[in-house]
Write an enzyme that holds these catalytic residues in place. Structure first.
Site, short mmCIF file in Angstrom:
data_model
loop_
_atom_site.label_atom_id
_atom_site.label_comp_id
_atom_site.label_asym_id
_atom_site.label_seq_id
_atom_site.Cartn_x
_atom_site.Cartn_y
_atom_site.Cartn_z
N CYS A 200 8.64 -79.53 -13.24
CA CYS A 200 7.80 -78.54 -13.91
C CYS A 200 7.36 -77.52 -12.87
O CYS A 200 7.53 -77.74 -11.67
CB CYS A 200 6.54 -79.17 -14.47
SG CYS A 200 6.88 -80.47 -15.67
N ARG B 110 12.26 -74.07 -13.28
CA ARG B 110 11.85 -75.47 -13.13
C ARG B 110 11.52 -76.12 -14.49
O ARG B 110 11.28 -77.31 -14.56
CB ARG B 110 10.60 -75.56 -12.24
CG ARG B 110 10.82 -75.08 -10.83
CD ARG B 110 9.54 -75.21 -10.03
NE ARG B 110 9.16 -76.60 -9.85
CZ ARG B 110 9.62 -77.39 -8.90
NH1 ARG B 110 10.49 -76.93 -8.03
NH2 ARG B 110 9.24 -78.64 -8.81
N TRP C 136 9.06 -78.97 -18.07
CA TRP C 136 10.37 -79.55 -18.41
C TRP C 136 10.05 -80.99 -18.73
O TRP C 136 9.80 -81.80 -17.85
CB TRP C 136 11.33 -79.43 -17.23
CG TRP C 136 12.67 -80.00 -17.50
CD1 TRP C 136 13.13 -81.25 -17.17
CD2 TRP C 136 13.76 -79.35 -18.15
NE1 TRP C 136 14.44 -81.38 -17.58
CE2 TRP C 136 14.86 -80.24 -18.18
CE3 TRP C 136 13.93 -78.07 -18.71
CZ2 TRP C 136 16.09 -79.91 -18.74
CZ3 TRP C 136 15.16 -77.75 -19.26
CH2 TRP C 136 16.22 -78.67 -19.27
N ASN D 38 2.96 -81.98 -12.06
CA ASN D 38 4.41 -82.04 -11.97
C ASN D 38 4.76 -83.38 -11.33
O ASN D 38 4.21 -83.72 -10.28
CB ASN D 38 4.94 -80.88 -11.11
CG ASN D 38 6.41 -81.03 -10.76
OD1 ASN D 38 7.19 -81.53 -11.57
ND2 ASN D 38 6.78 -80.60 -9.57
N GLY D 39 5.67 -84.13 -11.94
CA GLY D 39 6.05 -85.43 -11.39
C GLY D 39 6.03 -86.47 -12.51
O GLY D 39 6.01 -86.12 -13.69
N GLU E 254 36.67 -85.65 -11.65
CA GLU E 254 35.52 -84.77 -11.55
C GLU E 254 35.72 -83.75 -10.42
O GLU E 254 35.38 -82.57 -10.56
CB GLU E 254 34.24 -85.59 -11.35
CG GLU E 254 32.96 -84.79 -11.12
CD GLU E 254 32.58 -83.84 -12.25
OE1 GLU E 254 33.17 -83.88 -13.33
OE2 GLU E 254 31.69 -83.01 -12.01
N LYS F 7 35.71 -79.70 -11.00
CA LYS F 7 34.77 -78.82 -10.30
C LYS F 7 35.53 -77.70 -9.60
O LYS F 7 35.14 -76.53 -9.64
CB LYS F 7 33.96 -79.65 -9.31
CG LYS F 7 32.56 -79.25 -9.07
CD LYS F 7 31.54 -79.79 -10.03
CE LYS F 7 31.85 -79.63 -11.47
NZ LYS F 7 30.97 -80.33 -12.35
N GLU G 116 37.03 -75.18 -12.09
CA GLU G 116 35.98 -74.48 -12.81
C GLU G 116 35.42 -73.30 -12.01
O GLU G 116 35.21 -72.23 -12.56
CB GLU G 116 34.87 -75.51 -13.10
CG GLU G 116 33.78 -75.06 -14.02
CD GLU G 116 32.78 -76.19 -14.30
OE1 GLU G 116 32.71 -77.16 -13.50
OE2 GLU G 116 32.06 -76.10 -15.29
N HIS H 270 56.11 -91.00 -10.16
CA HIS H 270 56.71 -90.92 -11.49
C HIS H 270 56.78 -89.48 -11.99
O HIS H 270 56.86 -89.26 -13.20
CB HIS H 270 55.93 -91.82 -12.46
CG HIS H 270 55.93 -93.25 -12.02
ND1 HIS H 270 57.01 -94.08 -12.22
CD2 HIS H 270 55.02 -93.97 -11.32
CE1 HIS H 270 56.74 -95.27 -11.70
NE2 HIS H 270 55.54 -95.22 -11.13
N LYS I 170 27.21 -72.48 -20.21
CA LYS I 170 26.50 -73.68 -19.76
C LYS I 170 26.46 -74.73 -20.88
O LYS I 170 26.60 -75.90 -20.64
CB LYS I 170 25.08 -73.30 -19.32
CG LYS I 170 24.29 -74.47 -18.75
CD LYS I 170 24.85 -74.93 -17.42
CE LYS I 170 24.24 -76.23 -16.96
NZ LYS I 170 25.08 -76.90 -15.95
#
Ligand code: M6R
Length: 601
Positions: free
Chosen positions: A2, A27, A74, A100-101, A476, A480, A483, A499, A596
Site C-alpha cells: 500500500c 503501490r 492494495w 502498510n504491511g 518460462e 520471458k 515477450e 528427435h 497486462k
C-alpha cells in the site's frame, strides 16, 4: 503493498497528501483515503476505487487542516470496499491510522479486544492497530505506540494521528518501507521516495523497529527502547520519474528486485514448522478423483510447477492445462474434481471461463490470484492470494515467483492433509523460508548475466533446454525472452533435441541449458555437448555439485532443495531476458502486441 503519505506543517496538508498518493498509486489502487486533523477534530474521507474517486469526493470540500495522513490500498485482508479502506479510526474518532504491511496475529488481538468491548467495522488486519492504541492510550502516545509495536507480529509501516496533539504524527516501521523528510516549517513521510521528492532530496529512511515523531519543522527518531537516535540522512540524486521506479530505468527491473520482499510477504504467516493454510484444512484429496490446474501464460508455468510437485508427492491424477485449451477439451469434471485456477490479475478471460465451466459441473474450485476480490477470487470456493503488489510491467516477474512459493506451500499442505508423506519435508520447509534471501543473492549475479545476454545481440533465435523440473523453468525463460526482446525462443526437453530440434543448431546458435536436478544433470550435459559439437554458444545454469569442464559459460545457483531451485533459476532467466531486451533497445515494460490483462478470448 500500500502507499502512505503524512504531513504536518504550516501549510495545508491535503495538497501534499494527494500529490504523494498520486505518486504511490503503483503501490495500490483499489481504494484510497485521508484523515485531516484540526481543532481537536478528525475528518476522514475514504472510498473504494482508484485515487480519482477520492479526489472527486474531495473536490467540493474546502479542507484547510495543517496535518493529515493518506493511504492508497492494495488489499490483502478484506475486499476493496469503503469500510476496508484506510485510514481506520477508533470509536470515539480521536485516533486515526494508516498501515502498510500484514499483521499476522491480528485474529488473536481482535478476539482479545472484542472481549474488552471493542467492535470492528472492517475485515482488515490493520483495524486492530487503532483499537489497540485506543486501549492503551493514557495521554502519552509515544509510550503507547511503543507498547503496541511490541504486540504486533508481522510487517508494518504505520502513521498515527491523535486529536490530543493535532500537530504531531507518530510513525512506526517494521519490514515495510517508510521515508521521512522536512523543511523549516513542515515534516512529512511516505512509503516511497517519489511522494517526497518534489519537496526534498534529503531523506531519512526509517529502520526496522524505529519510531518517528513528526512536528512542523522537526523529526525525532527513537529506537525500540524509546531512546532517541541520530537520523541518517540520505541524498536522492535522481528525479521524480526515476524515483517512481525506485531509481531503476524500468518497472520490470524494479519488480524483479522487489521479489525478496514480496515472496516474504506471500509466505508471511503461512510457514511455521509446517504449512499454515486454514483455507485448505477441509480438503482431503481422497474425496477427489482428479486435480486440475488451469491458467494462462506465466501462470500456466507456475501451475506446471505445482503439477510436478503434486505428482512427486501424491498418487492422485493431476493434470495441468492452459485455460484456453481446457475450455474446449473433453476433460472429465464433476463433483469429484478439484480445480485450481492461477492468475495474477484474476481477470483473464479464458481462466475465468474455465472456472465458470467447472462451477457448473459442481467441481470444488480454488483460485490463486494477486488481486484481492478479483473476479476469479470472488467466484471460486476458496480464494488464496499472492502478495506481489501491483505489477506494472507487462512481463510477469514478481507475480510468477510469488505464485511458485504459494503453490509449493499449497502442494505440501494438500499432500499432508490427505495423509501423504512428503519426503524431505523439514529441509523443504526450511529452504522455502530461505527463499527471499536466496533470491536476493541471485539478483546479485546480474553482472554476469548481463555479459551473457550480449551473446544474443545479433541473434534471432535462442533455444532453452532442460529435463524434469528444469523443463518448467525453460518454458518460462523462453516466454520471458520472446515477450520482451522479440528473440524467437523455443523451450525443449533436453532429451527431445535429437528427435528434431538439433537440426536448428548451427555455428553461434545460443542454447540456454538448465541442469539443476542431480538425477538427470549428466544426461542434460551430454545433450549440451552435442549442441557444442555443432557450434552452439551454451550458457549452463547448474546447482552446487553439478559441473561440466567442457562448458565455458556456467553459472551456479545457491544451494537449495532441488524442488525450489526453479525459483532461483527463474530469477536468472528474468535477468537474462531483461538484459537481452535492453541490448536490443526494446521497450521492456510495454512490449509490442501485449496487454497486462487479457480480458478477451
Ligand atoms: O493475469 P494472469 O496471470 O491470468 O495472466 C496470464 C498471462 O496473460 C500472463 O501470465 C502473461 O503470460 C504474462 N505477460 C507473461 O509475462
Amino acid at each position: 503493498m500500500c502507499g502512505i503519505t503524512a504531513y504536518t506543517g504550516k501549510g495545508r496538508a491535503l495538497p501534499f497528501l494527494i500529490q504523494g498518493l498520486e505518486k504511490l498509486e503503483y503501490r495500490g489502487y483499489d481504494s484510497a483515503g485521508i484523515t485531516l486533523v484540526d481543532n481537536k477534530e478528525l475528518v476522514t474521507i475514504k472510498t473504494k476505487g482508484a485515487l480519482n474517486a477520492l479526489k472527486e469526493q474531495l473536490s467540493t470540500l474546502r479542507l484547510d487542516q495543517k496535518a493529515g495522513i493518506g493511504h492508497t490500498r492494495w488489499a490483502t485482508h478484506g475486499i476493496p470496499s469503503n469500510l476496508n479502506s484506510h485510514p481506520h479510526t477508533n470509536a470515539s474518532n480521536t485516533l486515526s491510522i494508516v498501515h502498510n504491511g500484514i499483521i499476522e496475529n491480528y485474529q488473536s488481538i481482535k478476539e482479545g479486544l472484542a472481549m474488552q468491548g471493542y467492535t470492528f467495522v472492517s475485515q482488515t488486519d490493520s483495524e486492530v492497530i487503532v483499537h489497540l492504541l485506543d486501549y492503551y492510550y493514557q495521554g502519552d502516545m509515544k509510550a503507547t505506540l511503543q507498547k503496541v509495536m511490541s504486540y504486533l507480529e508481522g510487517s508494518y509501516a504505520l502513521c498515527v494521528l491523535n486529536v490530543d496533539e493535532p500537530e504531531t504524527i507518530y510513525v512506526a516501521k517494521k519490514e515495510s518501507p517508510m521515508v521521512l523528510g522536512m523543511d523549516e516549517s513542515s515534516a512529512f513521510c511516505a512509503s516511497d521516495i517519489p511522494a517526497l521528492i518534489s519537496y526534498t532530496k534529503d531523506m531519512i529512511s526509517l529502520e526496522d523497529h524505529q519510531m518517528a515523531v513528526l512536528r512542523p519543522g522537526t523529526i525525532e527518531i527513537f529506537d525500540q527502547q524509546g531512546q532517541k537516535v541520530e537520523p541518517k540522512i540520505i541524498h536522492i540524486p535522481y528525479d521524480l520519474e526515476a524515483a517512481q521506479k525506485n531509481g531503476y530505468d524500468t518497472f520490470m527491473e524494479k519488480e524483479m528486485h522487489e521479489q525478496p520482499y514480496v515472496i516474504k510477504e506471500t509466505l508471511r504467516g503461512r510457514i511455521e514448522n509446517s504449512i499454515v493454510m486454514p483455507e485448505l484444512d477441509s480438503i482431503d484429496l481422497h474425496e477427489y478423483d482428479h486435480v486440475y490446474l488451469i491458467a494462462c501464460g506465466t501462470a500456466y508455468h507456475a501451475s506446471l510447477y505445482a503439477q510436478y510437485l503434486g505428482r512427486e508427492w501424491m498418487d492422485i491424477p493431476i493434470t495441468c492445462v492452459p485455460a484456453s485449451e481446457f475450455r474446449y477439451g473433453n476433460y472429465i469434471v464433476n463433483d469429484r474434481s478439484l480445480c485450481i485456477f492461477v492468475s495474477q490479475s484474476g481477470e483473464t478471460a479464458d481462466t475465468l471461463a474455465a472456472l465458470k465451466m467447472c462451477l457448473e459441473k459442481n467441481a470444488m474450485t480454488i483460485a490463486v490470484s494477486n488481486v484481492l476480490d478479483s473476479s476469479l477470487a470472488r467466484l471460486a470456493h476458496i480464494p488464496m492470494y499472492t502478495c506481489a503488489g501491483p505489477e506494472i510491467a507487462v512481463a510477469s516477474t514478481k507475480a510468477y515467483t510469488t505464485q511458485l512459493v504459494l503453490l509449493a506451500a499449497m502442494m505440501v499442505k494438500l499432500a499432508q492433509n490427505s495423509g501423504y508423506e512428503v519426503k524431505d519435508i523439514d529441509q523443504f520447509i526450511y529452504d522455502l523460508k530461505q527463499i527471499p534471501n536466496l533470491v536476493k543473492k541471485t539478483l546479485e549475479k546480474k553482472e554476469i548475466i548481463e555479459q551473457y545476454a550480449k551473446l544474443l545481440k545479433d541473434q534471432r533465435d535462442a533455444y532453452f533446454i532442460g529435463r524434469q523440473l528444469d523443463y518448467v523453468n525453460v518454458l518460462e525463460g523462453a516466454l520471458k525472452l520472446k515477450e520482451i526482446s522479440y528473440v524467437h525462443a523455443d523451450a525443449y526437453y533436453a532429451g527431445e533435441l535429437k528427435h528434431g530440434p538439433i537440426a536448428l543448431i548451427d555455428q553461434g546458435t545460443v542454447v540456454i541449458a538448465l541442469a539443476t536436478q542431480k538425477e538427470v544433470a549428466a544426461k542434460t550435459i551430454s545433450n549440451i555437448e552435442e549442441t557444442i559439437a555443432r557450434g552452439a554458444n551454451v550458457i549452463l545454469i547448474t546447482a552446487p555439485g553439478i559441473h561440466s569442464e567442457k562448458i565455458e559459460r556456467q553459472i551456479k545457483i545457491e544451494a537449495v532443495h532441488p524442488y525450489l531451485s526453479g525459483i532461483l533459476v527463474t530469477v536468472l532467466l528474468q535477468l537474462f531476458a531483461f538484459y537481452t531486451a535492453k541490448e536490443k533497445d526494446c521497450n521492456v515494460d510495454q512490449p509490442r502486441n501485449l496487454a497486462k490483462s487479457v480480458t478477451v478470448e
